[in-house]
Design a protein around this motif. Structure first.
Motif, short mmCIF file in Angstrom:
data_model
loop_
_atom_site.label_atom_id
_atom_site.label_comp_id
_atom_site.label_asym_id
_atom_site.label_seq_id
_atom_site.Cartn_x
_atom_site.Cartn_y
_atom_site.Cartn_z
N SER A 95 0.84 -1.18 0.00
CA SER A 95 0.00 0.00 0.00
C SER A 95 0.89 1.24 0.00
O SER A 95 1.93 1.26 0.65
CB SER A 95 -0.90 0.01 1.24
N THR A 96 0.46 2.26 -0.73
CA THR A 96 1.16 3.54 -0.74
C THR A 96 0.16 4.63 -0.41
O THR A 96 -0.96 4.63 -0.91
CB THR A 96 1.79 3.83 -2.12
N ARG A 97 0.60 5.55 0.43
CA ARG A 97 -0.22 6.71 0.78
C ARG A 97 0.58 7.97 0.48
O ARG A 97 1.76 8.05 0.80
CB ARG A 97 -0.58 6.71 2.26
N TRP A 98 -0.09 8.95 -0.13
CA TRP A 98 0.52 10.23 -0.42
C TRP A 98 -0.14 11.29 0.45
O TRP A 98 -1.36 11.37 0.54
CB TRP A 98 0.32 10.61 -1.89
N TYR A 99 0.70 12.09 1.07
CA TYR A 99 0.24 13.17 1.93
C TYR A 99 0.82 14.48 1.43
O TYR A 99 1.98 14.54 1.01
CB TYR A 99 0.73 12.98 3.37
N VAL A 100 0.03 15.55 1.50
CA VAL A 100 0.56 16.87 1.25
C VAL A 100 0.86 17.48 2.62
O VAL A 100 0.03 17.41 3.54
CB VAL A 100 -0.39 17.76 0.41
N LEU A 101 2.07 17.99 2.75
CA LEU A 101 2.51 18.66 3.97
C LEU A 101 2.41 20.16 3.70
O LEU A 101 3.04 20.65 2.76
CB LEU A 101 3.95 18.28 4.32
#
Length: 153
Positions: A95-101
């Protein structure tokens, strides 16, 4: 009894996915908390400290990666928040998760990859991208390309 068995069989994948998501949430939370606390000096090494991947990465490489993360993020100003923007993977395996910081100067994009080789999920990698506008520009090219050439009437 027959209806109960069918109901259980239909709900089983939902409970498996929910449990999987909770396990990944538990792995992601301490990493994401580092950004909220502005404890970014050792993000990469802390993210991978309980992962079997760290057995194959030299200490010098981890120190260098920590230094790069810190250097890039330290110039972005005050940290405000983060937001999960996308996730995908292979159920039960990857699984891959992308977050904007959200920083004062500009946003950053972080991706966390999780892998389950046998029984336990672990953090597989952490990646930082500062060129969020590049992703949007690439997507724009695709959308513009879909428009095609308008036919004359």
């Amino acid at each position: 009894m027959k209806h109960l068995l069918i109901t259980i069989l239909l709900l089983a994948p939902f409970f498996t996915y929910a449990n999987e998501s909770q396990q990944i949430d538990k792995l992601a939370k301490p990493i994401l908390d580092l950004f909220s606390k502005n404890e970014i000096e050792h993000v990469a090494s802390k993210a991978l400290e309980h992962s079997s991947v760290s057995d194959y990465i030299s200490k010098a490489d981890l120190i260098q990666t920590d230094s790069q993360f810190h250097g890039y993020l330290n110039v972005l100003g005050k940290f405000y928040s983060l937001q999960l923007i996308h996730q995908q993977g292979i159920e039960g395996t990857y699984s891959t998760r992308w977050y904007v910081l959200k920083y004062q100067r500009q946003p950053a994009l972080i991706s966390l990859e999780f892998y389950k080789a046998d029984d336990e999920w672990e953090v597989h990698s952490i990646n930082l991208k500062l060129e969020l506008d590049d992703y949007l520009e690439e997507r724009s090219k695709i959308e513009i390309g879909k428009l095609g050439i308008k036919k004359e009437n």
